[in-house]
Design a protein around this motif. Sequence first.
Motif, PDB file in Angstrom:
ATOM      1  N   ARG A 180     107.292   6.578  47.079  1.00 21.23           N
ATOM      2  CA  ARG A 180     105.844   6.831  47.120  1.00 21.23           C
ATOM      3  C   ARG A 180     105.193   6.065  48.276  1.00 21.23           C
ATOM      4  NH1 ARG A 180     102.553   9.105  43.638  1.00 21.23           N
ATOM      5  NH2 ARG A 180     104.066   9.035  41.959  1.00 21.23           N
ATOM      6  N   VAL A 181     105.624   4.844  48.460  1.00 23.78           N
ATOM      7  CA  VAL A 181     105.082   4.010  49.542  1.00 23.78           C
ATOM      8  C   VAL A 181     105.514   4.576  50.893  1.00 23.78           C
ATOM      9  CG1 VAL A 181     105.048   1.679  50.511  1.00 23.78           C
ATOM     10  CG2 VAL A 181     105.175   1.998  48.032  1.00 23.78           C
ATOM     11  N   TYR A 182     106.795   4.918  50.994  1.00 25.39           N
ATOM     12  CA  TYR A 182     107.310   5.425  52.271  1.00 25.39           C
ATOM     13  C   TYR A 182     106.669   6.761  52.652  1.00 25.39           C
ATOM     14  CZ  TYR A 182     111.134   2.068  51.519  1.00 25.39           C
ATOM     15  OH  TYR A 182     111.885   0.942  51.297  1.00 25.39           O
ATOM     16  N   TYR A 183     106.378   7.602  51.667  1.00 21.85           N
ATOM     17  CA  TYR A 183     105.907   8.960  51.949  1.00 21.85           C
ATOM     18  C   TYR A 183     104.434   9.012  52.374  1.00 21.85           C
ATOM     19  CZ  TYR A 183     110.055  10.942  49.566  1.00 21.85           C
ATOM     20  OH  TYR A 183     111.329  11.307  49.201  1.00 21.85           O
ATOM     21  N   ARG A 184     103.707   7.944  52.107  1.00 25.46           N
ATOM     22  CA  ARG A 184     102.260   7.947  52.335  1.00 25.46           C
ATOM     23  C   ARG A 184     101.900   8.384  53.766  1.00 25.46           C
ATOM     24  NH1 ARG A 184     100.372   2.465  50.527  1.00 25.46           N
ATOM     25  NH2 ARG A 184     100.928   3.241  48.471  1.00 25.46           N
ATOM     26  N   GLU A 185     100.988   9.343  53.855  1.00 23.45           N
ATOM     27  CA  GLU A 185     100.455   9.843  55.130  1.00 23.45           C
ATOM     28  C   GLU A 185     101.458  10.604  55.989  1.00 23.45           C
ATOM     29  OE1 GLU A 185      98.375   6.588  56.945  1.00 23.45           O
ATOM     30  OE2 GLU A 185      96.788   6.695  55.444  1.00 23.45           O
ATOM     31  N   ALA A 186     102.580  10.993  55.383  1.00 24.88           N
ATOM     32  CA  ALA A 186     103.504  11.843  56.124  1.00 24.88           C
ATOM     33  C   ALA A 186     102.877  13.226  56.270  1.00 24.88           C
ATOM     34  CB  ALA A 186     104.829  11.943  55.387  1.00 24.88           C
ATOM     35  N   VAL A 187     103.180  13.912  57.379  1.00 19.41           N
ATOM     36  CA  VAL A 187     102.636  15.262  57.579  1.00 19.41           C
ATOM     37  C   VAL A 187     103.733  16.320  57.639  1.00 19.41           C
ATOM     38  CG1 VAL A 187     100.514  14.492  58.691  1.00 19.41           C
ATOM     39  CG2 VAL A 187     102.544  14.931  60.099  1.00 19.41           C
ATOM     40  N   GLY A 188     104.991  15.889  57.482  1.00 25.73           N
ATOM     41  CA  GLY A 188     106.089  16.853  57.492  1.00 25.73           C
ATOM     42  C   GLY A 188     107.377  16.159  57.104  1.00 25.73           C
ATOM     43  N   ALA A 189     108.404  16.984  56.784  1.00 27.84           N
ATOM     44  CA  ALA A 189     109.688  16.391  56.379  1.00 27.84           C
ATOM     45  C   ALA A 189     110.859  17.258  56.817  1.00 27.84           C
ATOM     46  CB  ALA A 189     109.720  16.210  54.858  1.00 27.84           C
ATOM     47  N   LEU A 190     111.956  16.581  57.121  1.00 29.00           N
ATOM     48  CA  LEU A 190     113.244  17.246  57.292  1.00 29.00           C
ATOM     49  C   LEU A 190     114.073  16.878  56.067  1.00 29.00           C
ATOM     50  CD1 LEU A 190     113.890  16.283  61.046  1.00 29.00           C
ATOM     51  CD2 LEU A 190     113.146  18.521  60.178  1.00 29.00           C
ATOM     52  N   VAL A 191     114.510  17.889  55.325  1.00 27.46           N
ATOM     53  CA  VAL A 191     115.309  17.645  54.125  1.00 27.46           C
ATOM     54  C   VAL A 191     116.745  18.055  54.467  1.00 27.46           C
ATOM     55  CG1 VAL A 191     115.590  18.112  51.665  1.00 27.46           C
ATOM     56  CG2 VAL A 191     113.300  18.175  52.698  1.00 27.46           C
ATOM     57  N   VAL A 192     117.655  17.094  54.357  1.00 22.66           N
ATOM     58  CA  VAL A 192     119.013  17.290  54.882  1.00 22.66           C
ATOM     59  C   VAL A 192     120.024  17.375  53.745  1.00 22.66           C
ATOM     60  CG1 VAL A 192     120.731  16.361  56.496  1.00 22.66           C
ATOM     61  CG2 VAL A 192     118.301  15.830  56.846  1.00 22.66           C
ATOM     62  N   PHE A 193     120.991  18.308  53.865  1.00 24.41           N
ATOM     63  CA  PHE A 193     122.173  18.251  53.001  1.00 24.41           C
ATOM     64  C   PHE A 193     123.419  18.398  53.854  1.00 24.41           C
ATOM     65  CE2 PHE A 193     123.788  22.641  52.522  1.00 24.41           C
ATOM     66  CZ  PHE A 193     122.731  23.392  53.034  1.00 24.41           C
ATOM     67  N   ASP A 194     124.561  18.110  53.237  1.00 27.17           N
ATOM     68  CA  ASP A 194     125.850  18.121  53.937  1.00 27.17           C
ATOM     69  C   ASP A 194     126.590  19.380  53.476  1.00 27.17           C
ATOM     70  OD1 ASP A 194     128.562  17.750  54.504  1.00 27.17           O
ATOM     71  OD2 ASP A 194     128.579  15.624  53.962  1.00 27.17           O
ATOM     72  N   VAL A 195     126.887  20.269  54.410  1.00 19.39           N
ATOM     73  CA  VAL A 195     127.493  21.555  54.027  1.00 19.39           C
ATOM     74  C   VAL A 195     128.881  21.391  53.402  1.00 19.39           C
ATOM     75  CG1 VAL A 195     126.230  22.950  55.715  1.00 19.39           C
ATOM     76  CG2 VAL A 195     128.427  21.944  56.365  1.00 19.39           C
ATOM     77  N   THR A 196     129.482  20.235  53.558  1.00 21.00           N
ATOM     78  CA  THR A 196     130.815  20.036  52.978  1.00 21.00           C
ATOM     79  C   THR A 196     130.758  19.474  51.560  1.00 21.00           C
ATOM     80  OG1 THR A 196     131.106  17.754  53.772  1.00 21.00           O
ATOM     81  CG2 THR A 196     131.713  19.523  55.295  1.00 21.00           C
ATOM     82  N   ARG A 197     129.547  19.124  51.086  1.00 19.43           N
ATOM     83  CA  ARG A 197     129.418  18.547  49.726  1.00 19.43           C
ATOM     84  C   ARG A 197     128.317  19.282  48.960  1.00 19.43           C
ATOM     85  NH1 ARG A 197     127.882  12.912  49.683  1.00 19.43           N
ATOM     86  NH2 ARG A 197     127.159  13.147  51.805  1.00 19.43           N
ATOM     87  N   ALA A 198     128.750  20.145  48.026  1.00 15.65           N
ATOM     88  CA  ALA A 198     127.806  20.989  47.281  1.00 15.65           C
ATOM     89  C   ALA A 198     126.766  20.163  46.527  1.00 15.65           C
ATOM     90  CB  ALA A 198     128.568  21.889  46.309  1.00 15.65           C
ATOM     91  N   SER A 199     127.171  18.991  46.072  1.00 16.72           N
ATOM     92  CA  SER A 199     126.234  18.175  45.281  1.00 16.72           C
ATOM     93  C   SER A 199     125.008  17.796  46.103  1.00 16.72           C
ATOM     94  CB  SER A 199     126.929  16.911  44.768  1.00 16.72           C
ATOM     95  OG  SER A 199     127.321  16.118  45.874  1.00 16.72           O
ATOM     96  N   THR A 200     125.183  17.687  47.417  1.00 19.70           N
ATOM     97  CA  THR A 200     124.041  17.293  48.262  1.00 19.70           C
ATOM     98  C   THR A 200     123.059  18.460  48.424  1.00 19.70           C
ATOM     99  OG1 THR A 200     125.067  17.857  50.407  1.00 19.70           O
ATOM    100  CG2 THR A 200     125.477  15.637  49.531  1.00 19.70           C
ATOM    101  N   PHE A 201     123.594  19.699  48.321  1.00 17.09           N
ATOM    102  CA  PHE A 201     122.700  20.862  48.318  1.00 17.09           C
ATOM    103  C   PHE A 201     121.963  20.929  46.981  1.00 17.09           C
ATOM    104  CE2 PHE A 201     121.896  25.427  47.496  1.00 17.09           C
ATOM    105  CZ  PHE A 201     120.959  25.628  48.500  1.00 17.09           C
ATOM    106  N   ASP A 202     122.676  20.631  45.892  1.00 13.91           N
ATOM    107  CA  ASP A 202     122.027  20.629  44.573  1.00 13.91           C
ATOM    108  C   ASP A 202     120.872  19.624  44.534  1.00 13.91           C
ATOM    109  OD1 ASP A 202     123.955  22.451  43.840  1.00 13.91           O
ATOM    110  OD2 ASP A 202     125.249  20.966  42.862  1.00 13.91           O
ATOM    111  N   ALA A 203     120.997  18.566  45.300  1.00 13.69           N
ATOM    112  CA  ALA A 203     119.964  17.520  45.278  1.00 13.69           C
ATOM    113  C   ALA A 203     118.740  17.867  46.124  1.00 13.69           C
ATOM    114  CB  ALA A 203     120.563  16.200  45.764  1.00 13.69           C
TER     115      ALA A 203
END
Length: 207
Positions: A74-97
Amino acid sequence: MQQELLFKVLVIGDLGVGKTSIIKRYVHQIYSQHYRATIGVDFALKVLRWDSDTVIRLQLWDIAGQERYGNMTRVYYREAVGALVVFDVTRASTFDAVLKWKDDLDSKVTLNHGRPVPAVLLANKSDHLASQQPKLDSFCRENGFVGWFETSAKENTNIEEAARCLVEHILNNEESPMIEREPGSLVLSGFTNATKGHLNCSSCVKQ
Ligand SMILES: Nc1nc2c(ncn2[C@@H]2O[C@H](COP(=O)(O)OP(=O)(O)OP(=O)(O)O)[C@@H](O)[C@H]2O)c(=O)[nH]1
């Protein structure tokens, strides 16, 4: 007159998906196989000459993957105006997250009127793939991502394109909070008509 815009952008996703590597590749043009988990948060600044009279400073916040289980986001996100959300194509669990990260983001930072900040989905480590990944256009449409890219920090694939897509969407958001900088002064400001309009992101998902 030249304007300088400062945008706070979050880079989020599970442990080891390549967030730090993407930022290092994008900002410093370097890549390392060596893995060192980020603790808490790290920062990097990318300066983009956007057009003849606009310079964009992208303040990239590299949030440790383990932070999803902590309560600092919550503290880190304050006043952000955009995001890159990353997953690893070799690990399905990271896509689930991915949706958990997106929900965390949307619950903690919004634009005026509660609209989500633009988020671009990165399918990283695409250099590992023998065959094409399933296309994520409908996933992005259904889950509120403005676009997606197969990236590789290792081979420097699509990182600039993804960042550009995100910036275009940030600029299109009239009400994005932003800092417009003139020499010697820092003021919070809304958009000027000269900045918005005419922007078009061909590589992003068509909404
Ligand atoms: N093959 C391949 N490996 C990658 C790529 N990007 C990152 N890696 C490797 O994946 C490992 C983790 O990368 P990091 O950038 O540290 O991951 P992170 O998401 O910042 O991890 P946390 O800080 O723990 O959240 C490292 O060993 C990198 O070298 C990529 O595009 N391709």
